[in-house]
Design an enzyme around this catalytic site. Sequence first.
Site, short mmCIF file in Angstrom:
data_model
loop_
_atom_site.label_atom_id
_atom_site.label_comp_id
_atom_site.label_asym_id
_atom_site.label_seq_id
_atom_site.Cartn_x
_atom_site.Cartn_y
_atom_site.Cartn_z
N ASN A 1 -15.11 11.92 -17.85
CA ASN A 1 -15.22 12.00 -19.38
C ASN A 1 -15.55 10.74 -20.11
OD1 ASN A 1 -12.55 10.84 -18.19
ND2 ASN A 1 -11.95 10.75 -20.29
N GLN B 1 -14.52 18.50 -18.79
CA GLN B 1 -15.63 17.99 -19.49
C GLN B 1 -16.90 18.92 -19.17
OE1 GLN B 1 -16.24 15.89 -22.54
NE2 GLN B 1 -14.66 15.08 -21.59
N ALA C 1 -10.50 22.88 -20.37
CA ALA C 1 -9.87 22.63 -21.61
C ALA C 1 -10.93 23.23 -22.70
CB ALA C 1 -9.83 21.20 -21.75
N CYS D 1 -7.59 9.66 -24.73
CA CYS D 1 -6.53 10.33 -24.76
C CYS D 1 -5.17 9.48 -24.78
CB CYS D 1 -6.36 10.69 -23.30
SG CYS D 1 -7.75 12.20 -22.98
#
Length: 367
Positions: A153, A183, A203, A334
């Site tokens: 990422n 990702q 995700a 994050c």
Amino acid sequence: MSMDTHDTTSGDWHYLDHAASTPVHPDAAAVLDELTRTTFANPTGAHALARRARDRLDEAREQLAAVVGARPGELVFTSGGTESDNLAVRGVLGAAGGTAVCTAIEHHAVLDPVLAAGGRAVCVDRRGRVDLDHLAAVLDDDVTLVSVGLVNNEIGVVQDLAAVREVVAACAPRALLHTDAAQALTWLDVAEHAAPADLVTLAAHKCGGPRGIGALVVRDGVRLAPQQVGGGQERERRSGTPDVAGAAAFAVAAARAAERRPNLVTTVGAWRDRLAEAITAVVPGAVESAAPDDDRSHLVAGIVNVCLPHVDSEALLFLLEHDHRVLASAASSCASGAQEPSHVLAALGLPAALAGGSLRLSMGWTT
């Protein structure tokens, strides 16, 4: 000046932080809105509205599974990539015991539980690719899980999971292979690239879906100790009332990502090259973090990561935002928002003084 004083929804912002989170695709947003209003019943119930909710959840599972190359029953819906990663690592260790291994550049949602369980980290080369010789050296009969992210990422490096699988099969025959592909959906055919993996993290908000919904592909036959218990949902692998609207929106977003991928990769890949070349040409001493030789064949199209000498990332991001209305990040987004030294750039061997000036510019379908 606080970010809160700005209207970040206005069209004159240059949003170059898609690797952190993408805008929700209109089709996914429409599904999310519709089902939030109309499909509110608990899909584990027995009455008509519950059955309707269960039907929509099953449809979402089938649609997403088709995109990522899985059977519908192999999909476990979660609250996002972090939970999926934790479930993969802790679930396998809880079921099989043994030791977990991951690369030194994994997302903290993998790296932290691996190291907390006494696991091992594998080196990468200067371009971010896993060192297969070092991987072979740290594997043994006690290893039950190896986790190698499909797309990083921070720097956008793509790992060759087929090559990793060969090493794992030879040196740790009872180990399962997990990949964090959160990702990847925007840029790669996950069905093809993640095929060697036994567990695959996904995700929604990385590919045009809503936040708060993710999935873990658990291939048939994989034993997993649930980390959330109490209801037995998701075939007893993850208890909790399913988010039907979120799952359906995720499935639609993933399908749209697959449809637009060929054109997007070509267009954004050219923009990535122009961005990287312009920055390194104009800023003396600037380094493209994972492409020191200007070869980007191992990187996804949407991420440019550069390090600028004698620059503080936090100050740079402030100036980009308030002077040029460019929204970007230094590395992973994050954490709480504080800029901390990147373990990814450290693993590449970049000196701390240079890595302290890191800048990640990430593009996507709205760029």
